[in-house]
Design a protein around this motif. Structure first.
Motif, short mmCIF file in Angstrom:
data_model
loop_
_atom_site.label_atom_id
_atom_site.label_comp_id
_atom_site.label_asym_id
_atom_site.label_seq_id
_atom_site.Cartn_x
_atom_site.Cartn_y
_atom_site.Cartn_z
N UNK A 113 0.83 -1.19 0.00
CA UNK A 113 0.00 0.00 0.00
C UNK A 113 0.87 1.25 0.00
N UNK A 114 0.48 2.25 -0.78
CA UNK A 114 1.16 3.55 -0.80
C UNK A 114 0.10 4.63 -0.66
N UNK A 115 0.35 5.60 0.18
CA UNK A 115 -0.59 6.70 0.42
C UNK A 115 -0.44 7.73 -0.70
N UNK A 116 -1.02 7.43 -1.85
CA UNK A 116 -0.89 8.26 -3.04
C UNK A 116 -1.50 9.65 -2.83
N UNK A 117 -2.60 9.76 -2.10
CA UNK A 117 -3.23 11.07 -1.89
C UNK A 117 -2.30 12.02 -1.14
N UNK A 118 -1.48 11.49 -0.25
CA UNK A 118 -0.53 12.33 0.47
C UNK A 118 0.65 12.68 -0.42
N UNK A 119 1.21 11.69 -1.11
CA UNK A 119 2.33 11.94 -2.02
C UNK A 119 1.95 12.91 -3.14
N UNK A 120 0.72 12.80 -3.60
CA UNK A 120 0.26 13.60 -4.74
C UNK A 120 0.27 15.10 -4.47
N UNK A 121 0.22 15.51 -3.20
CA UNK A 121 0.26 16.94 -2.88
C UNK A 121 1.50 17.61 -3.46
N UNK A 122 2.62 16.92 -3.43
CA UNK A 122 3.86 17.47 -3.95
C UNK A 122 3.74 17.72 -5.45
N UNK A 123 3.15 16.79 -6.17
CA UNK A 123 2.97 16.94 -7.62
C UNK A 123 1.91 17.98 -7.94
N UNK A 124 0.78 17.93 -7.25
CA UNK A 124 -0.32 18.85 -7.53
C UNK A 124 0.06 20.30 -7.35
N UNK A 125 0.78 20.61 -6.29
CA UNK A 125 1.11 21.99 -5.99
C UNK A 125 2.34 22.52 -6.73
N UNK A 126 3.06 21.64 -7.43
CA UNK A 126 4.21 22.09 -8.22
C UNK A 126 3.98 21.88 -9.71
N UNK A 127 2.74 21.59 -10.10
CA UNK A 127 2.36 21.37 -11.50
C UNK A 127 3.02 20.13 -12.08
N UNK A 128 3.30 19.16 -11.24
CA UNK A 128 3.86 17.91 -11.70
C UNK A 128 2.77 16.89 -11.94
N UNK A 129 3.18 15.65 -12.05
CA UNK A 129 2.24 14.57 -12.33
C UNK A 129 2.70 13.35 -11.57
N UNK A 130 1.74 12.52 -11.17
CA UNK A 130 2.10 11.28 -10.48
C UNK A 130 1.71 10.09 -11.36
N UNK A 131 2.64 9.17 -11.51
CA UNK A 131 2.43 7.95 -12.28
C UNK A 131 2.54 6.79 -11.29
N UNK A 132 1.51 5.97 -11.24
CA UNK A 132 1.44 4.92 -10.23
C UNK A 132 1.43 3.55 -10.89
N UNK A 133 2.32 2.69 -10.44
CA UNK A 133 2.44 1.33 -10.95
C UNK A 133 2.32 0.36 -9.78
N UNK A 134 1.09 0.00 -9.39
CA UNK A 134 0.93 -0.92 -8.26
C UNK A 134 1.41 -2.32 -8.65
#
Length: 172
Positions: free
Chosen positions: A45-66
């Motif tokens: 399990x990875x807390x993607x919603x928490x990690x995603x804050x870094x991408x969302x607020x810096x105009x980045x993107x998150x790519x997830x490969x479970x």
């Protein structure tokens, strides 16, 4: 994860971010015009919603490969990595949207950091990003025959040119 919250009105709190570190780090990164994208490979399990804050607020993107397995995900990873590195990108962008007297921009949505009440800061900008705003009526009723909305984008191209792009619309 609190199993007692499942199926209750507070179940949504399980999915909300639980750490302020990433949002604070994102604010620091945007000051230096740094955008952060993440490629997350995990077995557990990875807390993607928490990690995603870094991408969302810096105009980045998150790519997830479970449960990443190269034979299953290699093509997807190659395409997403290539696209992320090769797409046309604007840098050090700021976006400001304004409207006629009596109309105000009430909310903004997208991957950015809100630097002022109407100034969006985004370290990077590309065609995969969408920015949305909502308008609200400050005066009831509007006394003019039309309203005007203007959105301006100031950014640096990949060639180092500083550019401005302005969109204006007048609506009855």
């Amino acid at each position: 994860e609190d199993a007692r919250l499942l199926g209750t009105a507070n179940e949504h709190t399980i999915l909300s971010n639980s750490e302020k570190f990433y949002k604070t780090s994102a604010q620091k990164l945007t000051r230096f015009q740094i955008s952060c994208s993440m490629f997350v490979f995990t077995e557990a399990y990875a807390d993607i919603s928490t990690l995603a804050q870094l991408c969302e607020n810096t105009a980045g993107q998150i790519y997830y490969y479970p449960k990443y397995q190269s034979y299953l995900h290699e093509t997807k990873l190659n395409k997403e990595l290539s696209h992320s590195l090769n797409r046309t990108t604007g840098w050090e962008a700021v976006i400001r949207t304004r409207a006629s007297l009596g109309i105000k921009v009430s909310n903004f949505y997208g991957s950015f950091f809100l630097r002022g009440k109407d100034l969006l800061a985004t370290p990077s900008l590309d065609s995969d990003k969408t920015y949305v705003f909502t308008l609200s009526n400050e005066e009831m009723p509007i006394t003019t025959r039309s309203i005007t909305i203007q959105s301006a984008l100031l950014y640096t191209s990949s060639l180092g040119d500083r550019r401005i792009r302005i969109h204006t619309i007048c609506l009855p």
